[in-house]
Design a protein around this motif. Sequence first.
Motif, PDB file in Angstrom:
ATOM      1  N   GLU A  72       0.802  -1.222   0.000  1.00 37.21           N
ATOM      2  CA  GLU A  72       0.000   0.000   0.000  1.00 37.21           C
ATOM      3  C   GLU A  72       0.834   1.271   0.000  1.00 37.21           C
ATOM      4  O   GLU A  72       0.481   2.268  -0.627  1.00 37.21           O
ATOM      5  N   LEU A  73       1.986   1.248   0.693  1.00 32.71           N
ATOM      6  CA  LEU A  73       2.766   2.471   0.881  1.00 32.71           C
ATOM      7  C   LEU A  73       4.130   2.441   0.194  1.00 32.71           C
ATOM      8  O   LEU A  73       4.846   3.439   0.213  1.00 32.71           O
ATOM      9  N   GLY A  74       4.495   1.311  -0.379  1.00 36.54           N
ATOM     10  CA  GLY A  74       5.780   1.221  -1.069  1.00 36.54           C
ATOM     11  C   GLY A  74       6.976   1.192  -0.140  1.00 36.54           C
ATOM     12  O   GLY A  74       8.102   1.485  -0.562  1.00 36.54           O
ATOM     13  N   ILE A  75       6.769   0.849   1.119  1.00 30.15           N
ATOM     14  CA  ILE A  75       7.870   0.815   2.092  1.00 30.15           C
ATOM     15  C   ILE A  75       8.742  -0.411   1.826  1.00 30.15           C
ATOM     16  O   ILE A  75       8.246  -1.521   1.657  1.00 30.15           O
ATOM     17  N   ARG A  76      10.063  -0.183   1.767  1.00 27.62           N
ATOM     18  CA  ARG A  76      10.999  -1.264   1.462  1.00 27.62           C
ATOM     19  C   ARG A  76      10.898  -2.386   2.496  1.00 27.62           C
ATOM     20  O   ARG A  76      10.643  -2.149   3.673  1.00 27.62           O
ATOM     21  N   GLU A  97     -10.006   2.769   3.695  1.00 26.99           N
ATOM     22  CA  GLU A  97      -9.789   1.905   2.541  1.00 26.99           C
ATOM     23  C   GLU A  97      -8.330   1.442   2.472  1.00 26.99           C
ATOM     24  O   GLU A  97      -8.049   0.268   2.167  1.00 26.99           O
ATOM     25  N   GLN A  98      -7.394   2.355   2.750  1.00 27.72           N
ATOM     26  CA  GLN A  98      -5.980   1.985   2.726  1.00 27.72           C
ATOM     27  C   GLN A  98      -5.645   0.988   3.838  1.00 27.72           C
ATOM     28  O   GLN A  98      -4.925   0.025   3.632  1.00 27.72           O
ATOM     29  N   MET A  99      -6.196   1.230   5.028  1.00 29.40           N
ATOM     30  CA  MET A  99      -5.960   0.326   6.141  1.00 29.40           C
ATOM     31  C   MET A  99      -6.530  -1.060   5.836  1.00 29.40           C
ATOM     32  O   MET A  99      -5.899  -2.091   6.118  1.00 29.40           O
ATOM     33  N   ASP A 100      -7.712  -1.075   5.251  1.00 24.96           N
ATOM     34  CA  ASP A 100      -8.329  -2.357   4.886  1.00 24.96           C
ATOM     35  C   ASP A 100      -7.507  -3.079   3.823  1.00 24.96           C
ATOM     36  O   ASP A 100      -7.388  -4.305   3.842  1.00 24.96           O
ATOM     37  N   SER A 101      -6.940  -2.316   2.894  1.00 24.97           N
ATOM     38  CA  SER A 101      -6.126  -2.910   1.836  1.00 24.97           C
ATOM     39  C   SER A 101      -4.875  -3.564   2.421  1.00 24.97           C
ATOM     40  O   SER A 101      -4.521  -4.700   2.062  1.00 24.97           O
ATOM     41  N   MET A 102      -4.189  -2.864   3.321  1.00 27.12           N
ATOM     42  CA  MET A 102      -2.995  -3.441   3.958  1.00 27.12           C
ATOM     43  C   MET A 102      -3.347  -4.696   4.741  1.00 27.12           C
ATOM     44  O   MET A 102      -2.622  -5.697   4.696  1.00 27.12           O
ATOM     45  N   THR A 103      -4.457  -4.637   5.440  1.00 28.99           N
ATOM     46  CA  THR A 103      -4.892  -5.778   6.248  1.00 28.99           C
ATOM     47  C   THR A 103      -5.236  -6.970   5.369  1.00 28.99           C
ATOM     48  O   THR A 103      -4.903  -8.113   5.690  1.00 28.99           O
ATOM     49  N   ARG A 104      -5.900  -6.703   4.249  1.00 28.03           N
ATOM     50  CA  ARG A 104      -6.260  -7.776   3.317  1.00 28.03           C
ATOM     51  C   ARG A 104      -5.007  -8.481   2.802  1.00 28.03           C
ATOM     52  O   ARG A 104      -4.950  -9.712   2.750  1.00 28.03           O
ATOM     53  N   VAL A 105      -3.997  -7.688   2.414  1.00 36.98           N
ATOM     54  CA  VAL A 105      -2.752  -8.271   1.913  1.00 36.98           C
ATOM     55  C   VAL A 105      -2.088  -9.099   3.007  1.00 36.98           C
ATOM     56  O   VAL A 105      -1.637 -10.228   2.766  1.00 36.98           O
TER      57      VAL A 105
END
Length: 360
Positions: free
Chosen positions: A271-275, A320-328
């Motif tokens: 979601e955030l592109g963090i390495r 939506e972003q939090m849900d996306s990270m959680t889903r992944v």
Amino acid sequence: MKFRNFPMVPRVLFGRNSFDQVGELLMPLRRNSEAPYIFLVDDVFQDRPEVTSRIPVMFEDRIIFISADEEPKTAQVDALVAMIKTAFDEMPSGVIGIGGGTVMDLAKAVSLLLTNPGSAQDYQGWDLVKNKAVYHVGIPSISGTGAEVSRTTVLTGPEKKLGINSDFTPFDQVVLDPAMTGGVPKDQWFFTGMDCFIHCVESLEGYFLNTFSQSYGEKAYELCCEVFTSDELGLEERQNKLMMASWHGGMSIAYSQVGIAHALSYGLSYELGIRHGVGNCMVFDHLEKYYPKGVRKFKEMKDRHEIVLPSGVCSDLTTEQMDSMTRVALSLEPLWENALGADWKQKITEKEIHELYQKM
């Protein structure tokens, strides 16, 4: 009970300046002068002739410099494969990755997609690859990821971040030259080294642990602690030991699995592109509940090397972003099962995952 028959890297060359023997290794396996070797090289070396001049290119061989600023993507793999197939009439003799985890994962993925139809995203998962890859070689220039030894190549796709996990993924040859890791910035050295340390903790404290994994994990854990807490090691010895810690750490999860830190880190990256290495550290810093001893040791090493982790990266995220990270994160079911057991779905909730992310 049926046991998995996992593949291992069949050939390994270790030693300082062993990079100079790469040409000797490749020559007997070149099919003909029209079948090139493709060298995928971290672009940090683009202006370093002391490295590039030693890459044994000849005939139609091609060096392609790769930026490691972002995590490897399925679209990037597809683009590289299309470019290689367009540029050459013959299938390459091999693909050689020279760099960190990003470049080595790309080398593994490109070698697979040269012989398997479709897109890289079609193979994200477990044992979906049907055809053997072209010959591929890994030459790490930073230690910790374990990409040089693993049976996965982790890629971010349009829908998920997930590895191509297959028996055809491991390298045919690895060259471990600790001298190649010279010049790595301190923060990157720490974050990537901690990727190895976290591999060990998650493997050693997981439900999938067995004697095979334990033997490698304990040695890698010991080496990491020595590298990051001892004042008595010289630079070369530190480089040598961390390179072997990376190897052992990668082997420790070959017959087990990683855990919660990696699952949540995948969400941050998607979601955030963090390495990956940074994300692992950001997550692990808040996992005292699950890995108390390992987190205490991690914090000790972090403070010792005056490492400041990013903070507040999730504070302004939308639902939506939090849900996306959680889903992944939750899609990586083997990681959660290793960490929490077969009934893991009763032990972790989306609310708890949101709360962990909000601490970062």
